[in-house]
Design a protein around this motif. Structure first.
Motif, PDB file in Angstrom:
ATOM      1  N   SER A   7     -11.996   1.229   3.127  1.00 17.99           N
ATOM      2  CA  SER A   7     -11.310   2.449   3.555  1.00 17.99           C
ATOM      3  C   SER A   7     -10.453   2.994   2.417  1.00 17.99           C
ATOM      4  CB  SER A   7     -10.431   2.152   4.774  1.00 17.99           C
ATOM      5  OG  SER A   7      -9.383   1.257   4.427  1.00 17.99           O
ATOM      6  N   PRO A   8     -10.219   4.311   2.373  1.00 19.13           N
ATOM      7  CA  PRO A   8      -9.402   4.916   1.312  1.00 19.13           C
ATOM      8  C   PRO A   8      -8.000   4.327   1.238  1.00 19.13           C
ATOM      9  CG  PRO A   8     -10.604   6.606   2.503  1.00 19.13           C
ATOM     10  CD  PRO A   8     -10.801   5.323   3.269  1.00 19.13           C
ATOM     11  N   GLU A   9      -7.428   3.962   2.403  1.00 17.91           N
ATOM     12  CA  GLU A   9      -6.072   3.413   2.414  1.00 17.91           C
ATOM     13  C   GLU A   9      -5.949   2.170   1.539  1.00 17.91           C
ATOM     14  OE1 GLU A   9      -7.815   4.212   5.074  1.00 17.91           O
ATOM     15  OE2 GLU A   9      -6.712   5.915   5.929  1.00 17.91           O
ATOM     16  N   LEU A  10      -6.991   1.351   1.521  1.00 26.34           N
ATOM     17  CA  LEU A  10      -6.941   0.101   0.758  1.00 26.34           C
ATOM     18  C   LEU A  10      -7.042   0.329  -0.745  1.00 26.34           C
ATOM     19  CD1 LEU A  10      -9.117  -2.234   3.028  1.00 26.34           C
ATOM     20  CD2 LEU A  10      -6.630  -2.060   2.911  1.00 26.34           C
ATOM     21  N   ASP A  11      -7.513   1.515  -1.141  1.00 30.54           N
ATOM     22  CA  ASP A  11      -7.574   1.828  -2.572  1.00 30.54           C
ATOM     23  C   ASP A  11      -6.237   2.346  -3.101  1.00 30.54           C
ATOM     24  OD1 ASP A  11     -10.141   1.006  -3.075  1.00 30.54           O
ATOM     25  OD2 ASP A  11     -11.035   2.956  -2.628  1.00 30.54           O
ATOM     26  N   ARG A  12      -5.317   2.738  -2.203  1.00 32.23           N
ATOM     27  CA  ARG A  12      -3.977   3.156  -2.643  1.00 32.23           C
ATOM     28  C   ARG A  12      -3.128   1.908  -2.779  1.00 32.23           C
ATOM     29  NH1 ARG A  12      -5.173   7.619   1.104  1.00 32.23           N
ATOM     30  NH2 ARG A  12      -3.983   6.640   2.790  1.00 32.23           N
ATOM     31  N   ARG A  13      -3.351   1.166  -3.862  1.00 32.63           N
ATOM     32  CA  ARG A  13      -2.847  -0.203  -3.951  1.00 32.63           C
ATOM     33  C   ARG A  13      -2.411  -0.554  -5.354  1.00 32.63           C
ATOM     34  NH1 ARG A  13      -8.156  -0.296  -5.372  1.00 32.63           N
ATOM     35  NH2 ARG A  13      -8.878  -2.043  -6.666  1.00 32.63           N
ATOM     36  N   VAL A  14      -1.814  -1.723  -5.478  1.00 29.21           N
ATOM     37  CA  VAL A  14      -1.603  -2.373  -6.774  1.00 29.21           C
ATOM     38  C   VAL A  14      -2.130  -3.800  -6.664  1.00 29.21           C
ATOM     39  CG1 VAL A  14       0.410  -1.010  -7.468  1.00 29.21           C
ATOM     40  CG2 VAL A  14       0.717  -3.131  -6.186  1.00 29.21           C
ATOM     41  N   GLU A  15      -2.497  -4.343  -7.805  1.00 27.55           N
ATOM     42  CA  GLU A  15      -2.939  -5.739  -7.897  1.00 27.55           C
ATOM     43  C   GLU A  15      -2.259  -6.376  -9.081  1.00 27.55           C
ATOM     44  OE1 GLU A  15      -7.467  -5.147  -6.135  1.00 27.55           O
ATOM     45  OE2 GLU A  15      -7.081  -4.989  -8.279  1.00 27.55           O
ATOM     46  N   LEU A  16      -2.154  -7.690  -9.050  1.00 25.83           N
ATOM     47  CA  LEU A  16      -1.558  -8.447 -10.143  1.00 25.83           C
ATOM     48  C   LEU A  16      -2.632  -9.255 -10.843  1.00 25.83           C
ATOM     49  CD1 LEU A  16       1.613  -9.819  -8.271  1.00 25.83           C
ATOM     50  CD2 LEU A  16       1.330  -7.611  -9.436  1.00 25.83           C
TER      51      LEU A  16
ATOM     52  N   LEU B 160       0.847  -1.190   0.000  1.00 28.21           N
ATOM     53  CA  LEU B 160       0.000   0.000   0.000  1.00 28.21           C
ATOM     54  C   LEU B 160       0.887   1.246   0.000  1.00 28.21           C
ATOM     55  CD1 LEU B 160      -2.648  -1.154   2.646  1.00 28.21           C
ATOM     56  CD2 LEU B 160      -2.859  -1.231   0.151  1.00 28.21           C
ATOM     57  N   PHE B 161       0.320   2.353  -0.428  1.00 27.73           N
ATOM     58  CA  PHE B 161       1.097   3.574  -0.618  1.00 27.73           C
ATOM     59  C   PHE B 161       0.559   4.707   0.257  1.00 27.73           C
ATOM     60  CE2 PHE B 161       1.481   1.017  -4.388  1.00 27.73           C
ATOM     61  CZ  PHE B 161       2.792   1.164  -4.798  1.00 27.73           C
ATOM     62  N   GLU B 162       1.445   5.634   0.545  1.00 25.19           N
ATOM     63  CA  GLU B 162       1.039   6.859   1.227  1.00 25.19           C
ATOM     64  C   GLU B 162       0.236   7.733   0.253  1.00 25.19           C
ATOM     65  OE1 GLU B 162       1.446   7.620   4.379  1.00 25.19           O
ATOM     66  OE2 GLU B 162       2.517   5.748   4.800  1.00 25.19           O
ATOM     67  N   LYS B 163      -0.536   8.635   0.792  1.00 23.87           N
ATOM     68  CA  LYS B 163      -1.352   9.525  -0.032  1.00 23.87           C
ATOM     69  C   LYS B 163      -0.478  10.357  -0.965  1.00 23.87           C
ATOM     70  CE  LYS B 163      -5.057  12.933   0.348  1.00 23.87           C
ATOM     71  NZ  LYS B 163      -5.902  13.723   1.285  1.00 23.87           N
TER      72      LYS B 163
ATOM     73  N   LEU C 235      -0.620   9.154 -10.940  1.00 28.53           N
ATOM     74  CA  LEU C 235      -0.257   8.426  -9.730  1.00 28.53           C
ATOM     75  C   LEU C 235      -0.471   6.920  -9.849  1.00 28.53           C
ATOM     76  CD1 LEU C 235       0.785   8.548  -6.862  1.00 28.53           C
ATOM     77  CD2 LEU C 235      -1.561   9.025  -6.077  1.00 28.53           C
ATOM     78  N   SER C 236      -1.598   6.487 -10.370  1.00 30.52           N
ATOM     79  CA  SER C 236      -1.853   5.046 -10.456  1.00 30.52           C
ATOM     80  C   SER C 236      -0.888   4.378 -11.437  1.00 30.52           C
ATOM     81  CB  SER C 236      -3.298   4.766 -10.869  1.00 30.52           C
ATOM     82  OG  SER C 236      -3.546   5.165 -12.211  1.00 30.52           O
ATOM     83  N   ILE C 237      -0.563   5.099 -12.516  1.00 31.33           N
ATOM     84  CA  ILE C 237       0.405   4.568 -13.481  1.00 31.33           C
ATOM     85  C   ILE C 237       1.773   4.430 -12.816  1.00 31.33           C
ATOM     86  CG2 ILE C 237       1.602   4.993 -15.660  1.00 31.33           C
ATOM     87  CD1 ILE C 237      -0.865   6.598 -16.556  1.00 31.33           C
ATOM     88  N   ASN C 238       2.161   5.443 -12.062  1.00 33.05           N
ATOM     89  CA  ASN C 238       3.474   5.412 -11.410  1.00 33.05           C
ATOM     90  C   ASN C 238       3.551   4.314 -10.340  1.00 33.05           C
ATOM     91  OD1 ASN C 238       4.316   7.475 -13.022  1.00 33.05           O
ATOM     92  ND2 ASN C 238       4.154   9.082 -11.466  1.00 33.05           N
ATOM     93  N   ARG C 239       2.456   4.081  -9.648  1.00 33.33           N
ATOM     94  CA  ARG C 239       2.447   3.003  -8.655  1.00 33.33           C
ATOM     95  C   ARG C 239       2.646   1.640  -9.321  1.00 33.33           C
ATOM     96  NH1 ARG C 239      -2.479   5.363  -4.807  1.00 33.33           N
ATOM     97  NH2 ARG C 239      -1.104   6.702  -3.534  1.00 33.33           N
ATOM     98  N   SER C 240       1.960   1.431 -10.414  1.00 30.98           N
ATOM     99  CA  SER C 240       2.125   0.151 -11.115  1.00 30.98           C
ATOM    100  C   SER C 240       3.524   0.040 -11.720  1.00 30.98           C
ATOM    101  CB  SER C 240       1.061  -0.006 -12.201  1.00 30.98           C
ATOM    102  OG  SER C 240       1.194   1.004 -13.191  1.00 30.98           O
ATOM    103  N   LYS C 241       4.039   1.167 -12.216  1.00 31.08           N
ATOM    104  CA  LYS C 241       5.374   1.165 -12.820  1.00 31.08           C
ATOM    105  C   LYS C 241       6.452   0.921 -11.763  1.00 31.08           C
ATOM    106  CE  LYS C 241       8.310   3.895 -15.942  1.00 31.08           C
ATOM    107  NZ  LYS C 241       8.399   5.178 -16.683  1.00 31.08           N
ATOM    108  N   THR C 242       6.245   1.451 -10.558  1.00 27.38           N
ATOM    109  CA  THR C 242       7.200   1.239  -9.470  1.00 27.38           C
ATOM    110  C   THR C 242       7.291  -0.243  -9.111  1.00 27.38           C
ATOM    111  OG1 THR C 242       6.809   3.440  -8.551  1.00 27.38           O
ATOM    112  CG2 THR C 242       7.723   1.790  -7.064  1.00 27.38           C
TER     113      THR C 242
ATOM    114  N   LYS D 276       5.986   5.687  -3.940  1.00 25.67           N
ATOM    115  CA  LYS D 276       7.181   5.051  -3.397  1.00 25.67           C
ATOM    116  C   LYS D 276       6.816   3.818  -2.571  1.00 25.67           C
ATOM    117  CE  LYS D 276      10.006   9.258  -3.196  1.00 25.67           C
ATOM    118  NZ  LYS D 276      10.796  10.173  -2.324  1.00 25.67           N
ATOM    119  N   LEU D 277       7.670   2.808  -2.658  1.00 32.65           N
ATOM    120  CA  LEU D 277       7.445   1.566  -1.927  1.00 32.65           C
ATOM    121  C   LEU D 277       7.986   1.665  -0.503  1.00 32.65           C
ATOM    122  CD1 LEU D 277       8.476  -1.017  -4.676  1.00 32.65           C
ATOM    123  CD2 LEU D 277       6.148  -0.535  -3.899  1.00 32.65           C
ATOM    124  N   SER D 278       7.193   1.193   0.437  1.00 35.34           N
ATOM    125  CA  SER D 278       7.647   1.116   1.822  1.00 35.34           C
ATOM    126  C   SER D 278       8.489  -0.144   2.001  1.00 35.34           C
ATOM    127  CB  SER D 278       6.448   1.063   2.767  1.00 35.34           C
ATOM    128  OG  SER D 278       5.734  -0.161   2.572  1.00 35.34           O
TER     129      SER D 278
END
Length: 272
Positions: A258-267, A165-168, A222-229, A172-174
């Motif tokens: 919750s909003p936190e769970l939507d800041r995500r990636v899936e395979l 999951l990502f920060e708002k 943002l969503s593109i960058n999360r998947s690219k990361t 970047k990956l934790s």
């Protein structure tokens, strides 16, 4: 005879209830354990009708009619079972799949209730060959969602990454996310034929905008960058880039939690 009828009926019900099991009975002359020519033909037809490469195991049970002493009948029924075993080996059946050879001795009949005693006795002078086949694999067509990458996935299955999951506003990956992706990389190495699309998501943006702004680039990507990361991180863990693609889905697939769970990636599995 009623006992035999019950057993035969039970076996036949099993045969029709399961495509994985068949039974063939071979009949013998009185006090003999050599196979009659007509029964040789029946056994040959039976073996020719099945796919012997799919046989998992064979069990062979020999029987006698109700005449004679118990010890003699057990010996005769065992000889009959072994005769069939030797014949099956000549048909190319491997010895290791014949897991049971057993002489059952005589089958009792009740002459008061049996209409044709000689015929009943002739049916009891036999060997039953019980053939079990390798279970057929079920072809799954409905997609499923998993928490870990499995070998038996099909195209369209989804792998959720609850710990990635990502920060708002961040792509970047934790440290926790990297640990989880290391596990995914290991499984991808284990299953080299599987290919995936990394799908990125965001929360909390207006419907008309769909995509959110990445604070690092100040662009609505943002969503593109999360998947690219995630895509780049898996490549850094020696996953072949030809097995990976990535795509951003913005806020179009919210989980409704919750909003936190939507800041995500899936395979998503694209090839298996």
């Amino acid at each position: 005879m009623r006992f035999f009828t019950y057993i035969f009926t039970l076996v036949c019900v099993t045969c029709f209830a399961q495509d994985q099991e068949l039974i063939q009975s071979i009949y013998f002359d009185f006090d003999k354990y050599e196979i009659r020519s007509d029964q040789q033909t029946e056994l040959h037809k039976f073996m020719a009708s099945i796919d012997t490469t799919q046989i998992e195991s064979i069990q062979i049970f020999g029987y006698c009619d109700d005449r004679g002493k118990d010890a003699y009948n057990y010996d005769l029924s065992t000889h009959r079972a072994n005769t069939i075993k030797d014949t099956l080996l000549l048909h190319g059946i491997k010895n290791k799949i014949i897991i049971l050879i057993e002489g059952k001795g005589r089958i009792l009949i009740d002459e008061d209730f049996e209409i044709n005693v000689p015929k009943a006795r002739s049916k009891n002078r036999r060997v039953d060959v019980l053939v079990n086949f390798i279970p057929l694999k079920t072809i799954r067509t409905v997609n499923e969602t998993y928490a870990v990458l499995r070998k038996d996935v099909i195209v369209g299955d989804k792998i959720t990454l609850d710990k990635v999951l990502f920060e708002k506003g961040s792509s970047k990956l934790s440290r926790t996310s990297k640990t989880e992706l290391d596990k995914i990389a290991i499984r991808l190495h284990r299953y080299p034929n599987i290919q995936i699309e990394v799908q990125g998501h965001v929360c909390c943006t207006p419907v008309y905008q769909k995509e959110a702004i990445d604070r690092a680039t100040q662009k609505r990507e943002l969503s593109i960058n999360r998947s690219k990361t995630v895509y780049k991180y898996l490549i850094s863990r020696r996953v072949n880039e030809k097995r990976l693609t990535y795509k951003g889905y913005g806020n179009t697939q919210p989980l409704g939690k919750s909003p936190e769970l939507d800041r995500r990636v899936e395979l998503i599995i694209t090839k298996n």
